[in-house]
Design a protein around this motif. Structure first.
Motif, short mmCIF file in Angstrom:
data_model
loop_
_atom_site.label_atom_id
_atom_site.label_comp_id
_atom_site.label_asym_id
_atom_site.label_seq_id
_atom_site.Cartn_x
_atom_site.Cartn_y
_atom_site.Cartn_z
N VAL A 24 -3.32 3.94 2.39
CA VAL A 24 -4.54 4.64 2.83
C VAL A 24 -5.48 4.99 1.66
CG1 VAL A 24 -3.42 5.53 4.91
CG2 VAL A 24 -3.50 6.98 2.87
N ASP A 49 1.34 5.28 3.16
CA ASP A 49 1.39 5.54 1.72
C ASP A 49 0.12 6.24 1.27
OD1 ASP A 49 2.71 4.73 -1.02
OD2 ASP A 49 0.55 4.38 -1.21
N TYR A 54 -5.70 10.40 -3.59
CA TYR A 54 -6.51 9.72 -2.56
C TYR A 54 -7.36 10.72 -1.75
CZ TYR A 54 -3.06 5.96 -3.39
OH TYR A 54 -2.22 5.03 -3.95
N ASN A 142 4.32 2.27 -11.08
CA ASN A 142 3.75 1.76 -12.33
C ASN A 142 4.71 1.92 -13.51
OD1 ASN A 142 1.11 1.04 -11.17
ND2 ASN A 142 0.97 3.24 -10.82
N GLN A 163 6.77 1.36 -7.22
CA GLN A 163 5.57 0.80 -6.58
C GLN A 163 4.67 0.24 -7.68
OE1 GLN A 163 1.97 2.83 -4.42
NE2 GLN A 163 3.73 3.03 -3.09
N TRP A 189 1.78 -2.62 -4.60
CA TRP A 189 0.48 -2.04 -4.28
C TRP A 189 -0.59 -3.09 -4.56
CZ3 TRP A 189 -3.09 -1.52 -8.19
CH2 TRP A 189 -2.73 -1.10 -9.46
N GLY A 195 -8.23 -7.93 -1.98
CA GLY A 195 -9.05 -8.97 -1.32
C GLY A 195 -9.46 -10.06 -2.27
N ILE A 230 2.36 -2.66 1.34
CA ILE A 230 1.61 -1.55 1.94
C ILE A 230 0.11 -1.90 1.94
CG2 ILE A 230 3.20 0.38 1.56
CD1 ILE A 230 1.78 0.89 -1.14
N LYS A 232 -3.78 -2.16 2.69
CA LYS A 232 -4.75 -1.20 3.24
C LYS A 232 -5.87 -1.97 3.94
CE LYS A 232 -9.01 0.78 2.74
NZ LYS A 232 -10.32 0.11 2.61
N SER A 233 -6.28 -1.47 5.09
CA SER A 233 -7.53 -1.95 5.69
C SER A 233 -8.06 -0.85 6.59
CB SER A 233 -7.31 -3.22 6.50
OG SER A 233 -8.53 -3.56 7.13
N GLU A 241 -4.26 -8.15 12.09
CA GLU A 241 -3.96 -9.43 11.41
C GLU A 241 -2.84 -9.24 10.39
OE1 GLU A 241 -7.62 -11.15 9.81
OE2 GLU A 241 -6.48 -11.85 8.08
N ASN A 242 -2.93 -8.15 9.64
CA ASN A 242 -1.94 -7.93 8.57
C ASN A 242 -0.54 -7.62 9.11
OD1 ASN A 242 -4.05 -8.34 6.85
ND2 ASN A 242 -4.31 -6.20 6.25
N1 LIG Z 1 0.73 3.42 -6.91
C1 LIG Z 1 -0.47 3.06 -7.31
O1 LIG Z 1 -0.85 3.24 -8.48
C2 LIG Z 1 -1.39 2.41 -6.32
C3 LIG Z 1 -2.61 1.86 -6.76
C4 LIG Z 1 -3.43 1.26 -5.81
C5 LIG Z 1 -3.04 1.22 -4.47
N2 LIG Z 1 -1.88 1.80 -4.06
C6 LIG Z 1 -1.45 1.78 -2.64
O2 LIG Z 1 -1.42 0.43 -2.18
C7 LIG Z 1 -2.25 0.31 -1.01
C8 LIG Z 1 -2.86 -1.06 -0.93
O3 LIG Z 1 -3.58 -1.39 -2.12
P1 LIG Z 1 -5.18 -1.49 -2.18
O4 LIG Z 1 -5.76 -0.67 -1.11
O5 LIG Z 1 -5.57 -1.22 -3.58
O6 LIG Z 1 -5.45 -3.04 -1.98
P2 LIG Z 1 -5.06 -4.19 -0.91
O7 LIG Z 1 -4.26 -3.66 0.21
O8 LIG Z 1 -4.54 -5.33 -1.71
O9 LIG Z 1 -6.49 -4.63 -0.40
C9 LIG Z 1 -7.33 -3.80 0.34
C10 LIG Z 1 -8.67 -4.52 0.45
O10 LIG Z 1 -8.49 -5.77 1.13
C11 LIG Z 1 -9.28 -5.80 2.31
N3 LIG Z 1 -8.45 -6.43 3.36
C12 LIG Z 1 -7.37 -5.90 3.99
N4 LIG Z 1 -6.88 -6.76 4.87
C13 LIG Z 1 -7.64 -7.87 4.82
C14 LIG Z 1 -7.62 -9.10 5.52
N5 LIG Z 1 -6.71 -9.37 6.45
N6 LIG Z 1 -8.57 -10.03 5.21
C15 LIG Z 1 -9.50 -9.77 4.26
N7 LIG Z 1 -9.58 -8.62 3.57
C16 LIG Z 1 -8.64 -7.68 3.84
C17 LIG Z 1 -9.61 -4.36 2.64
O11 LIG Z 1 -10.87 -4.27 3.28
P3 LIG Z 1 -11.20 -3.27 4.53
O12 LIG Z 1 -10.48 -2.00 4.31
O13 LIG Z 1 -12.69 -3.13 4.42
O14 LIG Z 1 -10.78 -3.99 5.77
C18 LIG Z 1 -9.69 -3.74 1.25
O15 LIG Z 1 -10.94 -3.98 0.66
C19 LIG Z 1 -3.28 1.45 -1.21
O16 LIG Z 1 -3.97 1.76 -0.02
C20 LIG Z 1 -2.39 2.55 -1.73
O17 LIG Z 1 -1.70 3.15 -0.65
C21 LIG Z 1 -1.04 2.39 -4.97
#
Ligand SMILES: NC(=O)c1ccc[n+]([C@@H]2O[C@H](COP(=O)([O-])OP(=O)(O)OC[C@H]3O[C@@H](n4cnc5c(N)ncnc54)[C@H](OP(=O)(O)O)[C@@H]3O)[C@@H](O)[C@H]2O)c1
Length: 280
Positions: A24, A49, A54, A142, A163, A189, A195, A230, A232-233, A241-242
């Protein structure tokens, strides 16, 4: 390889964690977040998550309170931010997260980044929360091999999860093997590289071959590599889809095709860059 959305990992402390969860980060608009969470629950997501960083733990807590889900039907991960590390600071950060999430017990509490100056004190506080039953499991995020080695010199309880930034451009394979040896679950993550990997021709071709989208190919590749995801969308069609990645399988050759996308490019900081910048 038969996989299903309801699969769980048995963590090294014996508790079960859904393998495929919902991230999220950057979901801050309350209405869009609620729609996204409702869609996620409808399609079967049960792991959520978040992190204090956040700024949406309260909204997530409000959602759970009104969702009709029983407490044992969902799994919540949260993390303390770098400025909240240290023994007393971590205990205070946890209390704030717990209050916002409106939960007596958090399923998984993670150290967000390995921070050098308060490294052991933070983990000692996290262990205390675990010993007191306020969290069901504790882990890190990390942490590279040398951070884990340092932690192991004094930890009483080992992390259950690490993670890490993981996607086809940055697959983190060496660390994955080390985590397997330590019985620590590797959770990705930015599994979609935010994307950024989805335009790769290899993924477009594999998507065409399997009648799926590039995002579905990437998520399936993670699962077949024994990695927890995990994504995010905030787009309902993408959330669905995911989740729809359990009706096809990548062949060994397909997996190798995706492996070829490794170019070492991260979407965020290397852990040791965050590590020395104690102000963030
Ligand atoms: N521990 C850490 O340091 C850390 C760091 C970063 C993230 N995280 C966790 O990991 C989660 C996921 O990582 P993230 O949010 O950075 O990146 P991600 O899940 O790799 O990508 C999210 C991006 O991809 C797009 N997207 C999602 N599904 C899609 C699909 N089927 N087709 C095309 N585009 C798609 C989303 O757009 P829309 O939302 O506009 O649909 C968003 O812009 C986070 O939400 C968080 O919970 C943890």
């Amino acid at each position: 390889m038969t996989l299903s959305f309801s699969d769980t990992y048995k963590l090294n402390n014996g508790i079960e964690m859904p393998r495929h969860g919902f991230g999220v980060y950057k979901l801050t608009d309350e209405k869009r977040m609620r729609t996204a969470l409702e869609t996620a629950v409808d399609v079967g997501y049960r792991l959520f998550d978040t992190a204090s960083f956040y700024h949406n733990e309260k909204e997530l807590g409000d959602f759970f309170a009104s969702s009709g889900l029983k407490r044992d039907e969902f799994f919540v991960t949260t993390k303390m931010w770098n400025t909240e590390q240290g023994y007393d600071e971590t205990l205070r950060a946890f209390e704030k997260s717990q209050k916002k999430l409106q939960l007596d017990q958090i399923d998984l509490y993670l150290v967000h980044w390995p921070k050098q100056d308060t490294f052991f004190e933070t983990w000692r506080a996290v262990e205390k929360l675990y010993d007191e039953g306020l969290v069901r499991a504790i882990g890190v995020s990390n942490f590279e091999a040398h951070h884990l080695d340092r932690l192991r010199t004094s930890a009483n309880v080992l992390p259950v999860v690490d993670q890490l930034e993981t996607h086809p451009h940055f697959p983190n394979r060496l660390l994955h093997r080390y985590l397997e040896e330590l019985h620590i679950v590797h959770q990705a993550w930015s599994p979609l590289g935010r994307g950024g990997v989805l335009e790769e021709q290899i993924l477009i071709d594999l998507a065409k071959k399997h009648g799926k989208s590039p995002a579905q190919i990437v998520l399936r590749w993670h699962l077949q590599n024994n990695i927890s995801i995990i994504p995010k969308s905030e787009t309902p069609s993408r959330i669905k889809e995911n989740a729809a990645i359990y009706d096809f399988e990548l062949t060994e050759a397909d997996m190798h095709q995706v492996d070829r996308l490794n170019n070492g490019e991260r979407v965020s900081h290397a852990p040791d860059v965050m590590y020395v910048r104690s102000e963030i």
